[in-house]
Design a protein around this motif. Structure first.
Motif, mmCIF file in Angstrom:
data_model
loop_
_atom_site.group_PDB
_atom_site.id
_atom_site.type_symbol
_atom_site.label_atom_id
_atom_site.label_comp_id
_atom_site.label_asym_id
_atom_site.label_seq_id
_atom_site.Cartn_x
_atom_site.Cartn_y
_atom_site.Cartn_z
ATOM 1 N N LYS A 38 11.701 11.725 6.147
ATOM 2 C CA LYS A 38 12.345 12.055 5.644
ATOM 3 C C LYS A 38 14.238 11.035 5.627
ATOM 4 N N GLU A 39 14.179 9.629 7.100
ATOM 5 C CA GLU A 39 14.763 8.961 6.508
ATOM 6 C C GLU A 39 15.371 8.093 5.326
ATOM 7 N N ALA A 40 13.642 7.880 5.089
ATOM 8 C CA ALA A 40 13.619 7.241 3.832
ATOM 9 C C ALA A 40 14.193 7.861 2.426
ATOM 10 N N ILE A 41 13.807 9.406 2.511
ATOM 11 C CA ILE A 41 14.478 10.020 1.669
ATOM 12 C C ILE A 41 15.880 10.066 1.439
ATOM 13 N N ALA A 42 16.298 10.467 2.523
ATOM 14 C CA ALA A 42 17.566 10.322 2.794
ATOM 15 C C ALA A 42 18.527 8.807 1.982
ATOM 16 N N ALA A 43 16.902 8.143 2.818
ATOM 17 C CA ALA A 43 18.121 6.852 2.127
ATOM 18 C C ALA A 43 17.936 6.520 0.639
ATOM 19 N N GLY A 44 17.577 7.107 -0.248
ATOM 20 C CA GLY A 44 17.284 7.225 -1.379
ATOM 21 C C GLY A 44 16.033 5.777 -2.064
ATOM 22 N N TYR A 45 15.097 6.044 -1.596
ATOM 23 C CA TYR A 45 14.064 6.107 -1.425
ATOM 24 C C TYR A 45 13.518 6.933 -2.514
ATOM 25 N N ALA A 46 12.171 6.029 -4.212
ATOM 26 C CA ALA A 46 11.847 6.948 -3.899
ATOM 27 C C ALA A 46 10.048 7.566 -3.978
ATOM 28 N N LEU A 47 9.566 8.268 -3.600
ATOM 29 C CA LEU A 47 8.709 9.258 -3.204
ATOM 30 C C LEU A 47 7.649 8.103 -3.132
ATOM 31 N N LYS A 48 6.645 7.986 -4.469
ATOM 32 C CA LYS A 48 5.948 6.745 -4.963
ATOM 33 C C LYS A 48 6.063 5.897 -4.267
ATOM 34 N N THR A 49 7.401 4.841 -3.960
ATOM 35 C CA THR A 49 7.242 3.044 -3.099
ATOM 36 C C THR A 49 7.145 4.024 -1.871
ATOM 37 N N ILE A 50 7.553 5.137 -0.713
ATOM 38 C CA ILE A 50 7.282 4.790 -0.079
ATOM 39 C C ILE A 50 6.354 4.957 0.407
ATOM 40 N N TRP A 51 5.239 6.308 -0.642
ATOM 41 C CA TRP A 51 3.684 6.658 -0.036
ATOM 42 C C TRP A 51 3.217 4.756 -0.393
ATOM 43 N N GLU A 52 3.167 4.300 -1.723
ATOM 44 C CA GLU A 52 2.815 2.505 -1.943
ATOM 45 C C GLU A 52 2.296 2.030 -0.283
ATOM 46 N N HIS A 53 3.863 1.744 -0.093
ATOM 47 C CA HIS A 53 4.054 1.305 1.443
ATOM 48 C C HIS A 53 3.451 1.428 2.420
ATOM 49 N N MET A 54 3.924 2.575 2.675
ATOM 50 C CA MET A 54 2.710 3.524 3.491
ATOM 51 C C MET A 54 0.770 3.419 3.406
ATOM 52 N N HIS A 55 0.490 3.422 2.427
ATOM 53 C CA HIS A 55 -0.391 3.361 1.577
ATOM 54 C C HIS A 55 -0.833 1.565 2.077
ATOM 55 N N GLU A 56 -0.145 0.642 1.535
ATOM 56 C CA GLU A 56 -0.008 -0.560 2.012
ATOM 57 C C GLU A 56 -0.588 -0.943 3.272
ATOM 58 N N THR A 57 0.323 -0.503 3.949
ATOM 59 C CA THR A 57 0.379 -0.861 5.355
ATOM 60 C C THR A 57 -0.429 -0.158 5.959
ATOM 61 N N GLY A 58 -1.560 0.566 5.553
ATOM 62 C CA GLY A 58 -2.512 1.608 5.931
ATOM 63 C C GLY A 58 -1.992 2.453 7.092
ATOM 64 N N ARG A 59 -0.861 3.383 6.836
ATOM 65 C CA ARG A 59 -0.158 4.348 7.273
ATOM 66 C C ARG A 59 -0.943 5.392 7.020
ATOM 67 N N VAL A 60 -0.533 5.564 5.834
ATOM 68 C CA VAL A 60 -1.605 6.653 4.876
ATOM 69 C C VAL A 60 -3.033 5.788 4.981
ATOM 70 N N SER A 61 -3.527 7.209 4.386
ATOM 71 C CA SER A 61 -4.996 6.409 3.560
ATOM 72 C C SER A 61 -5.449 7.474 2.842
ATOM 73 N N PHE A 62 -4.498 8.283 2.201
ATOM 74 C CA PHE A 62 -4.448 9.606 1.579
ATOM 75 C C PHE A 62 -4.045 9.156 0.290
ATOM 76 N N ARG A 63 -4.539 10.400 -0.802
ATOM 77 C CA ARG A 63 -3.599 9.910 -2.788
ATOM 78 C C ARG A 63 -2.477 10.287 -1.949
ATOM 79 N N TYR A 64 -1.877 9.474 -3.490
ATOM 80 C CA TYR A 64 -0.359 9.605 -3.631
ATOM 81 C C TYR A 64 -0.160 11.446 -3.778
ATOM 82 N N GLU A 65 -1.049 12.389 -4.544
ATOM 83 C CA GLU A 65 -1.292 14.019 -4.635
ATOM 84 C C GLU A 65 -1.042 14.537 -3.257
ATOM 85 N N THR A 66 -1.992 13.670 -2.853
ATOM 86 C CA THR A 66 -2.035 14.996 -0.816
ATOM 87 C C THR A 66 0.024 14.149 -0.586
#
Length: 132
Positions: A38-66
């Motif tokens: 929510k905070e990242a969306i409010a700051a103006g980041y794209a969902l793809k960028t948020i997911w890529e960062h969380m996926h690379e850092t290991g915070r989420v392990s599921f696909r972008y569609e999920t």
């Protein structure tokens, strides 16, 4: 040929241990990072960028569609949070006085202006005047 069977058995047991995360597991992970999303969306980041960062850092392990499905369900289309109403706190004087002076209107049943509807009562013994 026995080396192939050994290799196949090793592969089969290895893939069984690395199963895909289930729906309830992905939802629990997403709910844990929901506030950050929510905070990242409010700051103006794209969902793809948020997911890529969380996926690379290991915070989420599921696909972008999920990830998108959870964002739609829990952030975008979520019902608005209701503000918590403050509970009125009674002082000791008010609490003692309220027991003695209960309004009579609350203890008596309400009488509405609408006439009551008649009921059907079955009487198993017939009346002779109604039979003839």
């Amino acid at each position: 040929m026995s080396t192939f069977l050994e290799e196949l058995a090793k592969w089969a047991t290895g893939t069984r241990q690395t199963t895909k995360p289930r729906r309830k597991e992905t939802m629990a992970v997403f709910l844990a990072v929901r506030q950050d999303v929510k905070e990242a969306i409010a700051a103006g980041y794209a969902l793809k960028t948020i997911w890529e960062h969380m996926h690379e850092t290991g915070r989420v392990s599921f696909r972008y569609e999920t990830f998108l499905r959870h964002v739609r369900r829990h952030i975008t289309n979520a019902p608005p949070e209701r503000p918590k109403l403050p509970v009125p706190v009674k002082s000791e004087v008010q609490a003692k006085g309220s027991d003695e002076s209960k309004p009579k209107a609350l203890t008596e049943p309400k009488k509405s202006g609408v006439p009551s509807v008649g009921r059907f009562n079955f009487d198993p013994t017939p009346k002779k005047e109604e039979l003839l």
